[in-house]
Design a protein around this motif. Structure first.
Motif, short mmCIF file in Angstrom:
data_model
loop_
_atom_site.label_atom_id
_atom_site.label_comp_id
_atom_site.label_asym_id
_atom_site.label_seq_id
_atom_site.Cartn_x
_atom_site.Cartn_y
_atom_site.Cartn_z
N VAL A 175 -0.65 46.45 -8.24
CA VAL A 175 0.23 46.24 -7.09
C VAL A 175 -0.61 45.66 -5.96
N HIS A 176 -0.31 44.44 -5.59
CA HIS A 176 -1.07 43.77 -4.54
C HIS A 176 -0.61 44.16 -3.14
N ILE A 177 0.70 44.22 -2.96
CA ILE A 177 1.26 44.41 -1.62
C ILE A 177 2.43 45.37 -1.71
N GLU A 178 2.53 46.26 -0.72
CA GLU A 178 3.70 47.14 -0.60
C GLU A 178 3.92 47.40 0.88
N LYS A 179 5.05 46.98 1.38
CA LYS A 179 5.35 47.16 2.79
C LYS A 179 6.78 47.65 2.95
N ALA A 180 6.97 48.53 3.92
CA ALA A 180 8.29 49.08 4.20
C ALA A 180 8.38 49.44 5.66
N ASP A 181 9.60 49.55 6.16
CA ASP A 181 9.80 49.99 7.54
C ASP A 181 9.35 51.44 7.65
N PRO A 182 8.26 51.71 8.39
CA PRO A 182 7.75 53.09 8.45
C PRO A 182 8.67 54.04 9.19
N GLU A 183 9.68 53.51 9.87
CA GLU A 183 10.60 54.36 10.61
C GLU A 183 11.79 54.84 9.77
N ILE A 184 11.80 54.43 8.48
CA ILE A 184 12.84 54.91 7.57
C ILE A 184 12.19 55.90 6.60
N PRO A 185 12.38 57.20 6.78
CA PRO A 185 11.72 58.20 5.93
C PRO A 185 12.07 58.03 4.45
N GLY A 186 11.04 58.12 3.61
CA GLY A 186 11.24 58.07 2.17
C GLY A 186 11.25 56.68 1.59
N LEU A 187 11.22 55.64 2.43
CA LEU A 187 11.38 54.28 1.92
C LEU A 187 10.18 53.83 1.09
N PHE A 188 8.97 54.21 1.49
CA PHE A 188 7.79 53.84 0.69
C PHE A 188 7.88 54.46 -0.70
N ALA A 189 8.31 55.71 -0.77
CA ALA A 189 8.45 56.37 -2.07
C ALA A 189 9.48 55.67 -2.94
N VAL A 190 10.56 55.21 -2.32
CA VAL A 190 11.63 54.54 -3.06
C VAL A 190 11.15 53.21 -3.62
N VAL A 191 10.51 52.38 -2.81
CA VAL A 191 10.12 51.06 -3.29
C VAL A 191 9.05 51.18 -4.37
N ASN A 192 8.16 52.15 -4.26
CA ASN A 192 7.15 52.39 -5.29
C ASN A 192 7.81 52.75 -6.62
N GLN A 193 8.71 53.74 -6.58
CA GLN A 193 9.36 54.21 -7.80
C GLN A 193 10.23 53.12 -8.44
#
Length: 304
Positions: free
Chosen positions: A239-257
Motif C-alpha cells: 500500500v503506497h498511499i492511504e488518506k482520509a478525512d481525519p475528522e470522520i471517525p473510523g474512516l481510516f479503518a474502513v478504507v483499509n478494510q
C-alpha cells in the motif's frame, strides 16, 4: 532498442524507464516496500533519485539537503559485495561523502556481505516495513481486532458510504481529499509532509501509467478517503498511499478494510510500509498486529 545509462553515468527516473526498471525489480521479488517503480517514481523529486547500470546490477543514488548523497542497495544477482564496496567508495571519492552509506538495505543484501570486515551494518528500525496477513485486515477477527471492528461499525451506523475502485472519474476528488488532509496537517511547514504531498500528486496524476490499483470511499456520495497500491512480489501487495478525512471517525479503518477485501483477497500478505519513527504512526501500525516486520539496514565503510 533503448540505451540505459552505464555507471558512472546516471539519469533521473522517468516514466519511460518503467518497462526496464519494473522487469529488474520484479525479477528480484523484493520484500522491502521501496522496490517498486511507483515508489521510486513518485518520490524521485524529494530524494533526487538517479539510476544507472553497473555490470549486472541496478544502482540508485539519492540526495537530500540534510544528508547529502547516499545510495540504495545494488539490485541484481548475488553476490553484491563488490558492488556495495564500489558504490560506497564512489560516494566517498566522487561525491565527497566522509561517511558514505547505503540505506534501507534488506536482509538478503546483508547476508551477502556477511563477514566483510571493511563494512559496518546497522539496523534502522524507523524504516522497518509492517507486513500483515491479508485475511486479518479483511476479517478483523478475534479480541485483538475488537476495537477496529467497533470503529467500523460505529462509522457505518452513523454515515452512508460506498466503496468504488479508483478510476479516471474520481482522481480529481482524491486530489481534493489529499489537499484537505495536507491543509489540516499544515504540510507547508514540514518538508517531509510537503514531500509526501508531492508524491501523492505524482501518484494520482500518473495513476494509469504507473499501473497501480486504488480504492475510494464515498461518504454521503462525496469522496472522503482513498488508497492505492500494487503487487510487490508474488505473495505480497504494498500500500503506497492511504488518506482520509481525519475528522470522520473510523474512516481510516474502513478504507483499509475495504481496499484489502475488494482488491487483495487473493494475495496472502499486505505490506503497509514503515512508520519513519513517528510515534503516532507506529502505534497505528502496531495496532493492526503485523505478522512480521521487514528489517532494513544501513551499510557503511569501516573506519578500521
Amino acid at each position: 532498442m533503448a540505451s540505459w545509462p552505464q555507471f558512472p553515468e546516471f539519469k533521473p527516473i522517468e516514466l519511460g524507464d518503467r518497462g526496464f526498471l519494473q522487469e529488474v525489480l520484479w525479477h528480484y521479488q523484493p520484500q522491502a516496500s521501496e522496490w517498486t517503480f511507483t515508489n521510486l517514481f513518485i518520490w524521485r523529486s524529494h530524494y533526487h533519485f538517479q539510476w544507472s547500470v553497473y555490470e549486472k546490477w541496478l544502482v540508485v543514488v539519492c540526495r537530500s539537503e540534510r544528508s547529502g548523497h547516499f545510495a540504495l542497495q545494488p539490485l541484481g544477482p548475488s553476490s553484491r559485495l563488490e558492488a556495495a564496496r564500489m558504490l560506497l567508495r564512489w560516494l566517498r571519492e566522487e561525491k565527497g561523502e566522509e561517511e558514505p552509506r547505503i540505506v534501507r538495505a534488506d536482509g538478503r543484501m546483508v547476508s551477502e556481505i556477511e563477514g566483510a570486515k571493511d563494512l559496518l551494518v546497522e539496523p534502522t528500525r524507523d524504516y522497518f516495513d509492517y507486513v500483515y496477513r491479508t485475511e486479518d485486515l479483511i476479517n478483523l477477527a478475534g479480541r485483538r481486532y475488537h476495537s477496529k471492528k467497533n470503529h467500523i461499525n460505529r462509522f457505518r451506523r452513523s454515515r452512508s458510504s460506498t466503496y468504488a475502485e479508483m478510476e479516471d472519474g474520481n482522481l480529481e476528488a482524491c486530489l481534493e481529499v489529499a489537499e484537505r488532509w495536507c491543509q489540516l496537517r499544515r504540510c507547508e511547514e514540514d518538508l517531509n509532509l510537503l514531500g509526501e504531498w508531492e508524491a501523492i500528486r505524482e501518484a494520482l496524476t500518473h495513476f494509469r501509467a504507473l499501473g497501480v490499483r486504488g480504492g475510494v470511499v464515498l461518504v454521503d456520495n462525496e469522496a472522503q478517503a482513498f488508497t492505492h497500491g500494487e503487487l510487490l512480489n508474488e505473495h505480497v501487495a504494498v500500500v503506497h498511499i492511504e488518506k482520509a478525512d481525519p475528522e470522520i471517525p473510523g474512516l481510516f479503518a474502513v478504507v483499509n478494510q475495504q481496499f484489502c477485501e475488494n482488491l487483495w483477497g487473493n494475495v496472502p500478505y499486505i505490506n503497509r510500509e514503515e512508520d519513519l519513527g513517528e510515534p503516532g504512526l507506529r502505534r497505528a501500525k502496531e495496532s493492526y498486529h503485523p505478522h512480521h516486520l521487514v528489517e532494513k539496514f544501513e551499510i557503511k565503510l569501516s573506519r578500521a
